[in-house]
Every structure is written in C-alpha cells, then in structure tokens.
Design a protein around this motif. Structure first.
Motif, PDB file in Angstrom:
ATOM      1  N   HIS A   1     -19.498  37.015  54.875  1.00  0.00           N
ATOM      2  CA  HIS A   1     -20.089  37.368  53.427  1.00  0.00           C
ATOM      3  C   HIS A   1     -20.058  38.634  53.725  1.00  0.00           C
ATOM      4  CE1 HIS A   1     -20.390  37.295  49.368  1.00  0.00           C
ATOM      5  NE2 HIS A   1     -21.934  37.229  49.657  1.00  0.00           N
ATOM      6  N   VAL A   2     -21.139  38.953  54.158  1.00  0.00           N
ATOM      7  CA  VAL A   2     -21.974  40.649  55.019  1.00  0.00           C
ATOM      8  C   VAL A   2     -21.357  40.898  55.749  1.00  0.00           C
ATOM      9  CG1 VAL A   2     -23.431  41.684  55.969  1.00  0.00           C
ATOM     10  CG2 VAL A   2     -24.013  39.597  55.262  1.00  0.00           C
ATOM     11  N   GLU A   3     -19.698  40.131  55.805  1.00  0.00           N
ATOM     12  CA  GLU A   3     -18.566  42.054  57.336  1.00  0.00           C
ATOM     13  C   GLU A   3     -17.734  42.375  55.810  1.00  0.00           C
ATOM     14  OE1 GLU A   3     -16.761  38.957  59.411  1.00  0.00           O
ATOM     15  OE2 GLU A   3     -18.603  39.338  61.086  1.00  0.00           O
ATOM     16  N   PHE A   4     -18.105  41.261  54.758  1.00  0.00           N
ATOM     17  CA  PHE A   4     -16.743  42.099  53.015  1.00  0.00           C
ATOM     18  C   PHE A   4     -17.722  43.140  52.125  1.00  0.00           C
ATOM     19  CE2 PHE A   4     -15.240  38.177  53.916  1.00  0.00           C
ATOM     20  CZ  PHE A   4     -13.368  38.711  54.518  1.00  0.00           C
ATOM     21  N   PHE A   5     -18.380  43.820  53.072  1.00  0.00           N
ATOM     22  CA  PHE A   5     -19.765  44.721  51.794  1.00  0.00           C
ATOM     23  C   PHE A   5     -19.733  46.340  52.945  1.00  0.00           C
ATOM     24  CE2 PHE A   5     -21.156  40.908  50.060  1.00  0.00           C
ATOM     25  CZ  PHE A   5     -21.934  41.112  48.711  1.00  0.00           C
ATOM     26  N   ARG A   6     -18.727  47.430  52.190  1.00  0.00           N
ATOM     27  CA  ARG A   6     -18.720  48.481  52.921  1.00  0.00           C
ATOM     28  C   ARG A   6     -19.927  48.575  52.474  1.00  0.00           C
ATOM     29  NH1 ARG A   6     -14.822  47.024  49.163  1.00  0.00           N
ATOM     30  NH2 ARG A   6     -15.489  48.974  47.525  1.00  0.00           N
ATOM     31  N   PRO A   7     -20.132  50.148  53.036  1.00  0.00           N
ATOM     32  CA  PRO A   7     -21.475  50.951  53.140  1.00  0.00           C
ATOM     33  C   PRO A   7     -21.744  51.419  51.515  1.00  0.00           C
ATOM     34  CG  PRO A   7     -20.615  51.589  54.776  1.00  0.00           C
ATOM     35  CD  PRO A   7     -19.423  50.553  54.342  1.00  0.00           C
ATOM     36  N   ASP A   8     -20.585  51.351  50.374  1.00  0.00           N
ATOM     37  CA  ASP A   8     -21.267  52.123  50.078  1.00  0.00           C
ATOM     38  C   ASP A   8     -21.022  51.162  48.639  1.00  0.00           C
ATOM     39  OD1 ASP A   8     -18.290  51.821  49.428  1.00  0.00           O
ATOM     40  OD2 ASP A   8     -17.757  52.742  48.360  1.00  0.00           O
ATOM     41  N   ASP A   9     -21.273  49.949  48.796  1.00  0.00           N
ATOM     42  CA  ASP A   9     -21.332  48.341  48.047  1.00  0.00           C
ATOM     43  C   ASP A   9     -22.642  48.620  47.423  1.00  0.00           C
ATOM     44  OD1 ASP A   9     -19.165  47.940  47.917  1.00  0.00           O
ATOM     45  OD2 ASP A   9     -18.821  46.121  49.969  1.00  0.00           O
TER      46      ASP A   9
ATOM     47  N   VAL B   1     -26.266  28.788  49.780  1.00  0.00           N
ATOM     48  CA  VAL B   1     -25.574  28.509  50.737  1.00  0.00           C
ATOM     49  C   VAL B   1     -26.146  27.499  50.940  1.00  0.00           C
ATOM     50  CG1 VAL B   1     -25.294  29.476  53.294  1.00  0.00           C
ATOM     51  CG2 VAL B   1     -25.748  31.061  51.698  1.00  0.00           C
ATOM     52  N   GLY B   2     -24.941  26.296  51.458  1.00  0.00           N
ATOM     53  CA  GLY B   2     -24.992  24.898  51.209  1.00  0.00           C
ATOM     54  C   GLY B   2     -24.214  24.536  52.608  1.00  0.00           C
ATOM     55  N   VAL B   3     -24.435  23.695  53.432  1.00  0.00           N
ATOM     56  CA  VAL B   3     -23.840  23.066  54.185  1.00  0.00           C
ATOM     57  C   VAL B   3     -24.111  21.526  54.106  1.00  0.00           C
ATOM     58  CG1 VAL B   3     -22.956  22.483  56.696  1.00  0.00           C
ATOM     59  CG2 VAL B   3     -23.929  24.959  55.612  1.00  0.00           C
ATOM     60  N   ALA B   4     -23.618  20.249  53.820  1.00  0.00           N
ATOM     61  CA  ALA B   4     -23.485  19.469  53.888  1.00  0.00           C
ATOM     62  C   ALA B   4     -24.404  18.601  54.498  1.00  0.00           C
ATOM     63  CB  ALA B   4     -22.262  18.210  53.808  1.00  0.00           C
ATOM     64  N   PRO B   5     -24.943  17.253  54.671  1.00  0.00           N
ATOM     65  CA  PRO B   5     -26.194  17.235  55.502  1.00  0.00           C
ATOM     66  C   PRO B   5     -25.074  16.457  57.053  1.00  0.00           C
ATOM     67  CG  PRO B   5     -26.891  16.328  53.742  1.00  0.00           C
ATOM     68  CD  PRO B   5     -25.465  17.184  53.357  1.00  0.00           C
ATOM     69  N   GLU B   6     -24.298  16.140  56.537  1.00  0.00           N
ATOM     70  CA  GLU B   6     -23.630  16.003  58.511  1.00  0.00           C
ATOM     71  C   GLU B   6     -23.022  16.968  59.083  1.00  0.00           C
ATOM     72  OE1 GLU B   6     -20.418  15.063  55.118  1.00  0.00           O
ATOM     73  OE2 GLU B   6     -22.619  14.956  55.266  1.00  0.00           O
ATOM     74  N   HIS B   7     -22.720  17.751  58.213  1.00  0.00           N
ATOM     75  CA  HIS B   7     -22.494  19.242  59.264  1.00  0.00           C
ATOM     76  C   HIS B   7     -23.524  20.339  59.887  1.00  0.00           C
ATOM     77  CE1 HIS B   7     -18.236  17.646  58.568  1.00  0.00           C
ATOM     78  NE2 HIS B   7     -19.197  17.990  57.342  1.00  0.00           N
ATOM     79  N   ARG B   8     -24.602  19.367  58.724  1.00  0.00           N
ATOM     80  CA  ARG B   8     -25.265  20.824  59.230  1.00  0.00           C
ATOM     81  C   ARG B   8     -26.207  20.818  60.631  1.00  0.00           C
ATOM     82  NH1 ARG B   8     -30.104  19.015  54.620  1.00  0.00           N
ATOM     83  NH2 ARG B   8     -28.481  20.091  53.374  1.00  0.00           N
ATOM     84  N   GLY B   9     -26.306  22.029  61.133  1.00  0.00           N
ATOM     85  CA  GLY B   9     -26.844  22.158  62.652  1.00  0.00           C
ATOM     86  C   GLY B   9     -26.342  22.574  63.500  1.00  0.00           C
ATOM     87  N   HIS B  10     -25.087  23.156  63.175  1.00  0.00           N
ATOM     88  CA  HIS B  10     -23.806  23.675  64.117  1.00  0.00           C
ATOM     89  C   HIS B  10     -23.579  25.056  63.946  1.00  0.00           C
ATOM     90  CE1 HIS B  10     -22.981  19.839  65.825  1.00  0.00           C
ATOM     91  NE2 HIS B  10     -23.410  19.371  64.195  1.00  0.00           N
ATOM     92  N   GLY B  11     -24.236  25.590  63.306  1.00  0.00           N
ATOM     93  CA  GLY B  11     -23.578  27.438  63.101  1.00  0.00           C
ATOM     94  C   GLY B  11     -22.389  27.591  61.999  1.00  0.00           C
ATOM     95  N   LEU B  12     -22.438  26.403  60.726  1.00  0.00           N
ATOM     96  CA  LEU B  12     -21.644  26.485  59.945  1.00  0.00           C
ATOM     97  C   LEU B  12     -21.998  27.590  59.113  1.00  0.00           C
ATOM     98  CD1 LEU B  12     -19.008  26.191  59.031  1.00  0.00           C
ATOM     99  CD2 LEU B  12     -20.268  24.227  57.713  1.00  0.00           C
ATOM    100  N   ALA B  13     -23.657  27.262  58.274  1.00  0.00           N
ATOM    101  CA  ALA B  13     -23.880  28.610  56.970  1.00  0.00           C
ATOM    102  C   ALA B  13     -24.469  29.939  57.720  1.00  0.00           C
ATOM    103  CB  ALA B  13     -25.446  27.861  56.854  1.00  0.00           C
ATOM    104  N   SER B  14     -24.729  30.304  59.055  1.00  0.00           N
ATOM    105  CA  SER B  14     -24.492  31.382  59.879  1.00  0.00           C
ATOM    106  C   SER B  14     -23.319  31.680  59.162  1.00  0.00           C
ATOM    107  CB  SER B  14     -25.604  31.253  60.801  1.00  0.00           C
ATOM    108  OG  SER B  14     -27.030  30.802  61.127  1.00  0.00           O
ATOM    109  N   GLY B  15     -22.434  31.296  59.907  1.00  0.00           N
ATOM    110  CA  GLY B  15     -20.874  31.720  59.860  1.00  0.00           C
ATOM    111  C   GLY B  15     -20.464  32.493  58.923  1.00  0.00           C
ATOM    112  N   MET B  16     -21.201  31.066  57.617  1.00  0.00           N
ATOM    113  CA  MET B  16     -20.717  31.757  56.869  1.00  0.00           C
ATOM    114  C   MET B  16     -21.100  32.912  55.428  1.00  0.00           C
ATOM    115  SD  MET B  16     -19.914  28.379  53.786  1.00  0.00           S
ATOM    116  CE  MET B  16     -22.014  27.404  54.117  1.00  0.00           C
ATOM    117  N   LEU B  17     -22.677  32.959  56.007  1.00  0.00           N
ATOM    118  CA  LEU B  17     -23.043  34.465  55.519  1.00  0.00           C
ATOM    119  C   LEU B  17     -22.918  35.426  56.487  1.00  0.00           C
ATOM    120  CD1 LEU B  17     -25.323  35.320  53.653  1.00  0.00           C
ATOM    121  CD2 LEU B  17     -27.370  35.414  55.342  1.00  0.00           C
ATOM    122  N   ARG B  18     -22.588  35.013  57.387  1.00  0.00           N
ATOM    123  CA  ARG B  18     -22.719  36.083  58.165  1.00  0.00           C
ATOM    124  C   ARG B  18     -21.055  36.865  57.894  1.00  0.00           C
ATOM    125  NH1 ARG B  18     -24.694  33.892  62.445  1.00  0.00           N
ATOM    126  NH2 ARG B  18     -22.052  33.398  63.211  1.00  0.00           N
TER     127      ARG B  18
END
Length: 95
Positions: free
Chosen positions: A29-37, A10-27
């Motif tokens: 990604h997680v939302e696409f998983f189903r309970p049976d995955d 999970v990577g974010v360019a230095p000039e875009h850090r601190g704005h929640g972008l990495a958290s949003g990307m990871l969340r």
C-alpha cells in the motif's frame, strides 16, 4: 488526524497470522504513494480490536507499533483525549 490519507484497517484472519501477510499488505500500500501525495496516517486504538480472535491489548498495541514502524511510519502516543480512553492508543504517520 489532519489533512492527508488515513489507513483505516489492516486485518488478517486468525488462521493466516504470523506469516507476514499484514506487513506485506501495508508495505505494498505504501509503495503506491508518490512523494507529492498527501501524508499517510493511522490511529490505532481499542476500537481496532479483532472481534473474531481478540489479542490482549498490550500485545495488540505492540504488534500494531511494529507493523507500522516496519513500513516506515513514525509512531507516537495518540492525543491525550484518546489516551484517556485507551492508554495504549498510538498514531502513526508517513510523510
């Protein structure tokens, strides 16, 4: 880390850090998983160091821990062999 799927980066360019972008990307990604995955996991170590604008190791470890915990992962110290190389290494899992 056993059977399942692994978050490789999970990577974010230095000039875009601190704005929640990495958290949003990871969340999102997680939302696409189903309970049976298969479980989703990640190992965070010194190998994940940003070569463009590296953070101090303890800060990097703290950011990674908060990122994965906020996305619902359980975070624990990495296996002893990896911690011998990187004492701050952690493993995260989302079952």
């Amino acid at each position: 880390t056993g059977p399942g799927r692994e978050v490789l980066a999970v990577g974010v360019a230095p000039e875009h850090r601190g704005h929640g972008l990495a958290s949003g990307m990871l969340r999102t990604h997680v939302e696409f998983f189903r309970p049976d995955d298969e479980p989703l996991s990640a190992t965070v170590s010194v190998a994940e160091r940003d070569w463009v604008d590296p953070l101090e190791p303890s800060l990097r470890a703290s950011v990674a821990r908060r990122l994965f915990e906020a996305a619902g992962f359980s975070v624990r110290p990495a296996a002893a062999g990896l911690r011998a190389i990187d004492p701050l290494a952690v493993e995260a899992s989302l079952d």
